[in-house]
Scaffold this active site. Structure first.
Site, PDB file in Angstrom:
ATOM      1  N   ASP A  67       0.852  -1.191   0.000  1.00 48.85           N
ATOM      2  CA  ASP A  67       0.000   0.000   0.000  1.00 48.85           C
ATOM      3  C   ASP A  67       0.889   1.243   0.000  1.00 48.85           C
ATOM      4  O   ASP A  67       1.738   1.395   0.881  1.00 48.85           O
ATOM      5  CB  ASP A  67      -0.879  -0.058   1.263  1.00 48.85           C
ATOM      6  N   ASN A  69      -0.409   4.528  -0.127  1.00 47.76           N
ATOM      7  CA  ASN A  69      -1.036   5.770   0.361  1.00 47.76           C
ATOM      8  C   ASN A  69      -1.727   5.634   1.721  1.00 47.76           C
ATOM      9  O   ASN A  69      -2.504   6.509   2.110  1.00 47.76           O
ATOM     10  CB  ASN A  69      -2.018   6.323  -0.685  1.00 47.76           C
ATOM     11  N   ASP A  71      -4.147   3.761   2.832  1.00 44.30           N
ATOM     12  CA  ASP A  71      -5.586   3.473   2.993  1.00 44.30           C
ATOM     13  C   ASP A  71      -5.847   2.008   3.352  1.00 44.30           C
ATOM     14  O   ASP A  71      -6.997   1.564   3.401  1.00 44.30           O
ATOM     15  CB  ASP A  71      -6.375   3.888   1.733  1.00 44.30           C
ATOM     16  N   ASP A  75      -1.803  -1.161  -3.785  1.00 44.38           N
ATOM     17  CA  ASP A  75      -2.120  -0.397  -4.993  1.00 44.38           C
ATOM     18  C   ASP A  75      -0.985  -0.496  -6.016  1.00 44.38           C
ATOM     19  O   ASP A  75       0.058  -1.100  -5.757  1.00 44.38           O
ATOM     20  CB  ASP A  75      -2.430   1.070  -4.637  1.00 44.38           C
ATOM     21  N   ASP A 144      -5.786  -9.859 -15.787  1.00 42.61           N
ATOM     22  CA  ASP A 144      -6.815 -10.863 -15.517  1.00 42.61           C
ATOM     23  C   ASP A 144      -8.105 -10.428 -16.196  1.00 42.61           C
ATOM     24  O   ASP A 144      -8.700  -9.414 -15.820  1.00 42.61           O
ATOM     25  CB  ASP A 144      -6.998 -10.939 -13.990  1.00 42.61           C
ATOM     26  N   ASP A 246     -10.463 -15.621 -16.678  1.00 44.90           N
ATOM     27  CA  ASP A 246     -11.304 -16.168 -15.615  1.00 44.90           C
ATOM     28  C   ASP A 246     -12.377 -17.108 -16.179  1.00 44.90           C
ATOM     29  O   ASP A 246     -13.044 -16.772 -17.157  1.00 44.90           O
ATOM     30  CB  ASP A 246     -11.983 -14.964 -14.931  1.00 44.90           C
ATOM     31  N   GLU A 300      -8.428 -20.117 -17.030  1.00 46.51           N
ATOM     32  CA  GLU A 300      -8.788 -20.867 -15.824  1.00 46.51           C
ATOM     33  C   GLU A 300      -9.874 -21.828 -16.288  1.00 46.51           C
ATOM     34  O   GLU A 300     -10.937 -21.391 -16.724  1.00 46.51           O
ATOM     35  CB  GLU A 300      -9.334 -19.921 -14.764  1.00 46.51           C
ATOM     36  N   HIS A 374      -4.823 -17.027  -5.508  1.00 43.67           N
ATOM     37  CA  HIS A 374      -5.749 -16.236  -4.695  1.00 43.67           C
ATOM     38  C   HIS A 374      -7.032 -16.992  -4.348  1.00 43.67           C
ATOM     39  O   HIS A 374      -7.823 -16.507  -3.547  1.00 43.67           O
ATOM     40  CB  HIS A 374      -6.093 -14.945  -5.448  1.00 43.67           C
ATOM     41  N   ASP A 375      -7.260 -18.144  -4.985  1.00 41.16           N
ATOM     42  CA  ASP A 375      -8.437 -18.954  -4.659  1.00 41.16           C
ATOM     43  C   ASP A 375      -8.076 -20.142  -3.778  1.00 41.16           C
ATOM     44  O   ASP A 375      -8.932 -20.983  -3.483  1.00 41.16           O
ATOM     45  CB  ASP A 375      -9.083 -19.503  -5.943  1.00 41.16           C
TER      46      ASP A 375
HETATM   47  C1  NOJ Z   1     -12.389 -17.453 -10.515  1.00 43.24           C
HETATM   48  C2  NOJ Z   1     -11.528 -16.460  -9.806  1.00 43.24           C
HETATM   49  O1  NOJ Z   1     -10.223 -16.953  -9.723  1.00 43.24           O
HETATM   50  C3  NOJ Z   1     -12.159 -16.205  -8.470  1.00 43.24           C
HETATM   51  O2  NOJ Z   1     -11.330 -15.471  -7.612  1.00 43.24           O
HETATM   52  C4  NOJ Z   1     -13.470 -15.524  -8.693  1.00 43.24           C
HETATM   53  O3  NOJ Z   1     -14.128 -15.380  -7.453  1.00 43.24           O
HETATM   54  C5  NOJ Z   1     -14.368 -16.304  -9.641  1.00 43.24           C
HETATM   55  N1  NOJ Z   1     -13.657 -16.839 -10.767  1.00 43.24           N
HETATM   56  C6  NOJ Z   1     -15.456 -15.426 -10.172  1.00 43.24           C
HETATM   57  O4  NOJ Z   1     -14.926 -14.478 -11.048  1.00 43.24           O
END
Ligand code: NOJ
Length: 598
Positions: A67, A69, A71, A75, A144, A246, A300, A374-375
């Site tokens: 980050d 700034n 908040d 960023d 993405d 995605d 994905e 991230h998932d």
């Molecule tokens: C897959 C993404 O990797 C995930 O983070 C997202 O929540 C869902 N698709 C919906 O876009």
């Protein structure tokens, strides 16, 4: 029993060395990785070389990186300020999770303007500066693309919902009330699981496979497709080097919305991935956008291995790569995406999955490999061991796995430090719509919340989204403000500043191993052969290219383990390992990695 046969001089020597090194102290175990250069380099005679095959991709979740700034939200300027760090890792391509304008119902996977930057992340000027800084350092940038759905705050949807004859009506999937309730579609994020949301204004339902604020775009409408290709060209013209796409197989839908066919056995994800025109649209996308630039594309796509080449066979001109879910899906309870059994997978299953996926691309196409994103939860918690004793060793072992397989590695930021799951106790600590809505769903249906919360400590997505740990100052040096998600309290010891100073840190091991991959094309292009398939503890395989043969031994267990490679290892040269004194032979120390040249 079968290991008995392999006892030879090397094994005896290894036993002696283990005994010696065990006596030296447990702390010693995390010391230097040996790093010799292999004798021969075999970069000639490699057909069909591509930069994206040779790249190590480093994924950044911008919200949690740095980050600038105060908040509390990471960023673009924050990323720009850390470009030298990123470069120092020895990675080549940076994949940024969505950075486009978004109300953040699903942290940017709900886009309200595909050609604007999310306010939390900065401005277009900030992006241009970031891109320039990346390119100056010879780093490529992959964005993405969320093409299956937009935000309900996107101008297209705002128009679309106004009236049934609005010019944008057909940009989304609507089902008029007088036709009766449409056939069931399941939403992954909806509290009651219903993917149809009734909209009063036009007395119709709209489709949303994800949250109510993520309406599905209608790809059957050629205007929508042209809008998307235009957006892609806009970013490519700016110099962006590719897209991660995605849930890309979801784009095409049978707009009569029939009941789910029995063959899918209520596996909604699989059903959604089998829309009638998906390949046609990907080929069109390739013609209209991808093929006009030297860019990479990675989808994905949770598709079965038998269908993999339909997406990535170069002759079909669709995508370069996609990533599957078979590996990261191991361990979930039968018929449940929500409840995981941490011990519900075996190394044999794991080896079978990754070996099968290697064979899919043996002749053509190209694979990806990842253990975190991230998932997903943190890789060391899920696949290694995040106890203080083994966190570092097992992180190094897993990084080695990713960097020695024949696929493009997608490496998640923070794994290079061995960051591990935060394991929240309270639902209030979670910020992710998935965890929050699943919790509500289980609560409302009288399900077992205790079991769910325990499972979230292993599997929840927020575990992998906690702020990056730069140093031991307040909030790990991530922000001077209030971080949007709690920082893992172990930042006091697990952080970049501390690991920079330690030549044997997880961070420096990652750098060394990424460099090692780069210097050895055999690790990128070489044939993969699994050894000792039924060994429950050790993952052993060779990589071979133009006469060069490398053996990789990975002990996935917290105990010593033996492997039967069938080779005489006494003459093999150790190239890399995660212990100060690497084992020579077929007995490995806990979470030990040894890479040998045969
Ligand atoms: C897959 C993404 O990797 C995930 O983070 C997202 O929540 C869902 N698709 C919906 O876009």
């Amino acid at each position: 029993m079968k290991n008995r046969k392999s006892i030879n001089f090397a094994a005896i020597l290894a036993t002696v060395l283990i005994a010696v090194s065990c006596q030296t102290s447990v702390n010693n175990t995390n010391q230097t990785a040996v790093n010799n250069s292999p004798q021969q380099k075999t970069s000639d005679n490699i057909p069909d070389r591509k930069w994206w095959k040779e790249a190590v991709v480093y994924q950044i979740y911008p919200r949690s990186f740095k980050d600038s700034n105060g908040d509390g939200v990471g960023d673009l300027k924050g990323i720009t300020s850390k470009l030298d760090y990123i470069k120092s890792l020895g990675v080549d391509v940076i994949w940024l999770n969505p950075i486009f304008a978004s109300p953040n119902d699903d942290n940017g996977y709900d886009i309200s303007d595909y050609q604007e930057i999310m306010k939390d992340f900065g401005t277009m000027e900030d992006f241009d500066e970031l891109l320039k800084g990346m390119h100056e350092r010879k780093l490529k940038v992959v964005l993405d693309l969320v093409a299956n759905h937009s935000s309900d705050e996107h101008r297209w949807f705002q128009e679309s919902r106004k009236s049934r004859d609005n010019p944008y009506r057909n940009y989304y999937h609507w089902w008029d009330e007088e036709k009766g309730k449409p056939n069931k579609r399941v939403s992954f994020f909806d509290v009651n699981g219903d993917a149809w949301k009734y909209d009063e204004q036009t007395r119709s339902y709209y489709l949303h496979y994800f949250s109510q604020k993520q309406p599905d775009l209608n790809w059957e409408n050629p205007q929508v497709r042209e809008e998307m290709y235009k957006i892609m060209r806009f970013w490519f013209d700016k110099g962006v080097d590719g897209f991660r796409m995605d849930v890309i197989p979801f784009i095409s839908k049978d707009t009569t919305f029939p009941p789910i066919p029995a063959e899918f056995k209520d596996d909604w994800g699989a059903f959604y991935s089998h829309g009638p025109h998906r390949h046609e649209y990907l080929q069109e996308m390739n013609r209209e956008a991808l093929s006009k630039y030297d860019v990479m594309s990675v989808g994905e796509a949770g598709v079965p291995s038998e269908e993999a080449l339909d997406y990535v066979d170069p002759a079909r001109k669709e995508l370069n790569m996609f990533y599957h879910f078979e590996g990261v899906g191991l361990g979930y309870m039968p018929n449940s995406k929500k409840i995981i059994d941490p011990n519900g997978w075996s190394l044999i299953d794991f080896k079978n999955v990754y070996s099968k996926w290697d064979s899919v691309f043996a002749e053509k196409g190209w694979g990806t490999i990842y253990l975190g994103n991230h998932d997903q939860p943190r890789m060391v918690t899920r696949w290694g061991n995040d106890s203080p004793e083994f966190r570092e060793l097992s992180s190094k072992m897993l990084s080695t796995f990713l960097l020695t397989m024949r696929s493009t590695p997608y490496y998640y930021f923070g794994d290079e430090l061995g960051m591990n799951n935060i394991k929240f106790d309270k639902i209030e600590d979670y910020k992710d719509i998935e965890s929050i809505n699943w919790y509500k769903n289980i609560k409302e249906s009288g399900g077992n919340l205790e079991e769910f919360m325990a499972s979230q400590k292993i599997a929840a997505r927020d575990n992998g989204r906690t702020p990056f740990q730069w140093d031991s100052t307040t909030n790990a040096g991530f922000t001077t403000g209030n971080p949007w998600l709690k920082v893992n309290p172990n930042y006091q010891t697990v952080n970049v500043a501390a690991q920079e100073k330690d030549e044997n840190s997880v961070l420096n091991y990652f750098r060394k191993t990424a460099k090692f991959r780069k210097e050895n094309p055999v690790l990128i292009y070489g044939t993969y052969t699994l050894l000792d398939k039924e060994n429950p503890n050790v993952y052993a395989f060779t990589r071979e290219l133009n006469g060069q043969k490398i053996l990789v031994l990975l002990n996935f267990k917290a105990q010593e383990a033996s492997v039967n490679t069938g080779f005489d290892l006494s003459k093999a040269k150790v190239l890399l390992g995660n212990y100060a004194v690497p084992s020579i032979g077929e007995r490995l120390k806990p979470y030990e990695v040894v890479i040998l040249e045969l």
